[in-house]
Scaffold this motif. Structure first.
Motif, PDB file in Angstrom:
ATOM      1  N   ARG A  87       0.827  -1.207   0.000  1.00 27.04           N
ATOM      2  CA  ARG A  87       0.000   0.000   0.000  1.00 27.04           C
ATOM      3  C   ARG A  87       0.858   1.252   0.000  1.00 27.04           C
ATOM      4  N   ALA A  88       1.921   1.240   0.798  1.00 26.38           N
ATOM      5  CA  ALA A  88       2.798   2.410   0.864  1.00 26.38           C
ATOM      6  C   ALA A  88       3.477   2.667  -0.479  1.00 26.38           C
ATOM      7  N   ALA A  89       3.857   1.593  -1.173  1.00 26.01           N
ATOM      8  CA  ALA A  89       4.553   1.736  -2.458  1.00 26.01           C
ATOM      9  C   ALA A  89       3.662   2.361  -3.517  1.00 26.01           C
ATOM     10  N   GLN A  90       2.367   2.216  -3.375  1.00 26.36           N
ATOM     11  CA  GLN A  90       1.430   2.755  -4.356  1.00 26.36           C
ATOM     12  C   GLN A  90       1.127   4.230  -4.136  1.00 26.36           C
ATOM     13  N   GLN A  91       1.465   4.745  -2.965  1.00 29.25           N
ATOM     14  CA  GLN A  91       1.086   6.117  -2.636  1.00 29.25           C
ATOM     15  C   GLN A  91       2.099   7.127  -3.161  1.00 29.25           C
ATOM     16  N   PRO A  92       1.618   8.255  -3.668  1.00 30.02           N
ATOM     17  CA  PRO A  92       2.549   9.264  -4.167  1.00 30.02           C
ATOM     18  C   PRO A  92       3.325   9.966  -3.060  1.00 30.02           C
ATOM     19  N   TYR A  93       2.728  10.022  -1.856  1.00 34.89           N
ATOM     20  CA  TYR A  93       3.367  10.737  -0.751  1.00 34.89           C
ATOM     21  C   TYR A  93       3.351   9.885   0.527  1.00 34.89           C
ATOM     22  N   PRO A  94       4.063   8.770   0.551  1.00 35.73           N
ATOM     23  CA  PRO A  94       4.059   7.932   1.758  1.00 35.73           C
ATOM     24  C   PRO A  94       4.767   8.646   2.909  1.00 35.73           C
ATOM     25  N   PHE A  95       4.215   8.500   4.098  1.00 37.11           N
ATOM     26  CA  PHE A  95       4.851   9.114   5.268  1.00 37.11           C
ATOM     27  C   PHE A  95       4.495   8.328   6.524  1.00 37.11           C
ATOM     28  N   THR A  96       5.418   8.318   7.443  1.00 34.11           N
ATOM     29  CA  THR A  96       5.162   7.759   8.769  1.00 34.11           C
ATOM     30  C   THR A  96       5.569   8.733   9.859  1.00 34.11           C
ATOM     31  N   THR A  97       6.179   9.848   9.478  1.00 35.44           N
ATOM     32  CA  THR A  97       6.572  10.884  10.434  1.00 35.44           C
ATOM     33  C   THR A  97       6.016  12.223   9.984  1.00 35.44           C
ATOM     34  N   ALA A  98       5.916  13.138  10.939  1.00 30.41           N
ATOM     35  CA  ALA A  98       5.450  14.483  10.614  1.00 30.41           C
ATOM     36  C   ALA A  98       6.452  15.195   9.716  1.00 30.41           C
ATOM     37  N   ALA A  99       7.728  14.919   9.915  1.00 33.67           N
ATOM     38  CA  ALA A  99       8.761  15.544   9.076  1.00 33.67           C
ATOM     39  C   ALA A  99       8.566  15.159   7.619  1.00 33.67           C
ATOM     40  N   GLU A 100       8.291  13.883   7.373  1.00 37.46           N
ATOM     41  CA  GLU A 100       8.047  13.437   5.995  1.00 37.46           C
ATOM     42  C   GLU A 100       6.780  14.063   5.443  1.00 37.46           C
TER      43      GLU A 100
ATOM     44  N   GLY B  29      -3.571  11.336  12.524  1.00 39.24           N
ATOM     45  CA  GLY B  29      -3.863  10.040  13.112  1.00 39.24           C
ATOM     46  C   GLY B  29      -2.928   8.953  12.611  1.00 39.24           C
ATOM     47  N   VAL B  30      -2.552   9.033  11.353  1.00 38.21           N
ATOM     48  CA  VAL B  30      -1.597   8.083  10.784  1.00 38.21           C
ATOM     49  C   VAL B  30      -0.302   8.083  11.592  1.00 38.21           C
ATOM     50  N   LEU B  31       0.153   9.268  11.974  1.00 37.50           N
ATOM     51  CA  LEU B  31       1.425   9.386  12.693  1.00 37.50           C
ATOM     52  C   LEU B  31       1.370   8.671  14.037  1.00 37.50           C
ATOM     53  N   TYR B  32       0.245   8.816  14.752  1.00 34.86           N
ATOM     54  CA  TYR B  32       0.109   8.139  16.045  1.00 34.86           C
ATOM     55  C   TYR B  32       0.007   6.630  15.860  1.00 34.86           C
TER      56      TYR B  32
ATOM     57  N   GLU C 254       0.709  21.216  11.723  1.00 35.42           N
ATOM     58  CA  GLU C 254       1.560  20.331  12.536  1.00 35.42           C
ATOM     59  C   GLU C 254       1.759  20.898  13.928  1.00 35.42           C
ATOM     60  N   ASN C 255       1.921  22.219  14.038  1.00 35.48           N
ATOM     61  CA  ASN C 255       2.104  22.871  15.327  1.00 35.48           C
ATOM     62  C   ASN C 255       0.854  22.720  16.192  1.00 35.48           C
TER      63      ASN C 255
ATOM     64  N   VAL D 157       9.360  22.432  19.794  1.00 33.25           N
ATOM     65  CA  VAL D 157       9.100  21.002  19.960  1.00 33.25           C
ATOM     66  C   VAL D 157       8.337  20.500  18.738  1.00 33.25           C
ATOM     67  N   SER D 158       8.851  19.487  18.094  1.00 33.28           N
ATOM     68  CA  SER D 158       8.186  18.964  16.904  1.00 33.28           C
ATOM     69  C   SER D 158       7.118  17.942  17.290  1.00 33.28           C
ATOM     70  N   LEU D 159       6.191  17.710  16.392  1.00 28.04           N
ATOM     71  CA  LEU D 159       5.166  16.705  16.632  1.00 28.04           C
ATOM     72  C   LEU D 159       5.787  15.320  16.764  1.00 28.04           C
ATOM     73  N   ASP D 160       6.791  15.023  15.965  1.00 30.47           N
ATOM     74  CA  ASP D 160       7.454  13.723  16.069  1.00 30.47           C
ATOM     75  C   ASP D 160       8.066  13.524  17.450  1.00 30.47           C
ATOM     76  N   GLN D 161       8.645  14.580  18.016  1.00 33.55           N
ATOM     77  CA  GLN D 161       9.222  14.479  19.358  1.00 33.55           C
ATOM     78  C   GLN D 161       8.146  14.238  20.408  1.00 33.55           C
ATOM     79  N   VAL D 162       7.014  14.880  20.236  1.00 32.59           N
ATOM     80  CA  VAL D 162       5.919  14.692  21.192  1.00 32.59           C
ATOM     81  C   VAL D 162       5.353  13.281  21.091  1.00 32.59           C
TER      82      VAL D 162
END
Length: 495
Positions: A198-211, A364-367, A407-408, A460-465
């Motif tokens: 599924r991730a390979a099919q997506q144009p913008y895959p992400f698992t972090t807020a930075a991505e 929600g994806v990030l959490y 994100e903030n 403080v970034s969302l990923d850090q939180v």
């Protein structure tokens, strides 16, 4: 980013996504495997939480439901400890009959449970269109192991069926990992493969807020637009729009149903329903939606949705049932108090709702990817905290926030829910859960407003939180993680 917005926002019944919806899905998935035991089939090991079965089929033993003679169900950890108050035991029976939490109606639940209690007979697989295995099995036959934690997750359950020769036909272990998501033990490899595909099919895959922010900047898209682009790999634009509109409709119907009910909530705590009276008083004092009353209205919406959830009503996991009132409440704020909202056309309102839910879903994806949305795993910070964070992002999006501001907003909301414990009195999703949703909704609105006052730059970034939330949950004592063995659950007398 293999998680879809329609995985995070699913329709189910209350009072708990992890303790009601998840066990019902797991039980139904097990029965589906037994029913097709004399066939073959190939599916992934991922039960995405969207109401469909996606268990790994594969060739298995001959038999099917016709060969079943007896059944055993074991519940472990939090499911056993608080299952009675969360409706887990009856949800398992309904799932074994083949009911789907996505489509079953509360009146059907009542009818089925009344029949089960009256006859003592479980009609295993009947709702699948199969000839059922009729077994003598009731709630009292479920074996509970509240002090035993299986390695994968505290919300463990094991199903096994025996044939007429006394041989075990099938035995499977499932884990309800939060938000209605279910994982079958042994399906981890196919689960991982399905997620990678599924991730390979997506144009913008992400698992972090930075991505996520990098994608938005690079493509000059909003957070909502990034999420929609990824959703297009699974559904057409028309299907996405219709699906999001359906989610909103169910949220609204849930709130409206609660406004018609009176009396006390079930379960024995005698918690009085407040939504109808609050609605009457607010309608008298604020018939024209004066902005000065915004907080009273979102308190009402959060309260109403969670009172309906507490009755076992039809709700949207957002991302869980225990936190189901936060996003509808903040969405109510967005559609009633955003600049120009009063003059929005039906199309403009629908588009704003879609933007809100897509941005909230992206957070929600990030959490889901980096931490957990399970109160039994990380405490209520994983449920109410993540919902507040998602709602803040959705509101910031609708109010015109940049990706950085969105994100903030999400970061601020979670930062001030860190360490939140899950200690429901009597194992019921009532105290402190209902009021907690209203408080978290207000936090979300404030977080969005604070983020929009800035330029998106923050320390403080969302990923850090999120990492902090995960670590805090790991260090938190189990008595504060949906076991009802600590906190308010033991310091407040049930009466």
């Amino acid at each position: 980013m293999p998680v879809s917005v329609f995985d995070l926002f699913t329709v189910g019944i209350g009072p708990s996504s992890s303790h009601t919806v998840g066990p019902m899905r797991a039980a139904r998935a097990f029965v589906e495997r037994v029913a097709r035991a004399d066939r073959t089939g190939g599916e992934s090991g991922l039960d995405s939480g969207d109401g469909g079965s996606s268990e790994d089929g594969g060739p298995s033993e001959d038999g099917g439901l016709a060969a079943v003679s007896s059944l055993r169900v074991d519940l472990y950890g939090s499911l056993a400890a608080t299952g009675r108050g969360h409706g887990t035991f009856t949800a398992v029976l309904l799932g074994l009959e083949g009911f789907d939490p996505e489509t079953v109606l509360p009146e059907q639940v009542d009818e089925a449970l009344a029949r089960l209690e009256r006859t003592g007979e479980l009609r295993m697989g009947e709702q699948l269109g199969e000839a059922p295995a009729i077994l003598r099995f009731a709630v009292g036959d479920i074996v509970l192991h509240p002090l035993t934690l299986l390695p994968r997750h505290t919300n463990g359950m094991r199903f096994s069926v025996i044939d007429r020769a006394g041989e075990t036909m099938s035995e499977e272990t499932y884990f309800s990992v939060g938000g209605g998501f279910v994982v079958r033990e042994g399906a981890e490899e196919s689960l991982h493969e399905g997620r990678e595909q599924r991730a390979a099919q997506q144009p913008y895959p992400f698992t972090t807020a930075a991505e996520l922010i990098d994608h938005a900047r690079g493509a000059e898209l909003t957070i909502a637009e990034v999420m929609r682009a990824n959703e297009r790999t699974l559904r057409s634009d028309a299907e996405i729009t219709a699906g999001l509109a359906h989610i909103w409709e169910v949220m609204e119907a849930c709130k409206n149903a609660a406004l018609e009910r009176s009396g006390v909530l079930p379960g024995g705590l005698e918690v009085r329903r407040r939504a109808p009276e609050w609605h009457r008083r607010l309608s008298e004092h604020d018939p024209d939606r004066d902005p000065v009353f915004w907080q009273e209205w979102i308190n009402l919406v959060a309260l109403a949705v969670n009172e309906e959830n507490a009755t076992g009503g039809r709700v949207v996991t957002a991302p869980t049932n225990g936190a189901a009132g936060i996003i509808p409440a903040v969405l109510f704020y967005a559609t009633h108090y955003a600049p120009g909202a009063r003059s929005w056309s039906q199309t403009e309102r629908r588009d704003a709702v879609a933007e809100f839910l897509l941005a909230a879903g992206a957070i929600g994806v990030l959490y889901k990817e980096q931490a957990s949305i399970s109160g039994a795993e990380v405490g209520c910070q994983g449920e109410v905290g993540s919902a507040s964070s998602m709602a803040a992002a959705g509101l910031a999006q609708v109010l015109g926030g940049t990706p950085e501001q969105v994100e903030n907003a999400a970061e601020i909301a979670m930062e001030h829910n860190l360490g939140l414990t899950c200690d429901p009195i009597g194992g019921l999703v009532q105290i402190p859960c209902i009021e907690r949703n209203a408080i978290a909704a207000s936090k979300a609105v404030n977080a969005a407003k604070m983020a929009l006052m800035g330029d998106g730059d923050h320390h403080v970034s969302l990923d850090q939180v999120i990492a902090t939330m995960r670590e805090t949950g790991r260090d938190m004592s189990d008595k504060y993680k949906e076991t009802s063995t600590g906190g308010l659950a033991v310091n407040v007398i049930e009466c």
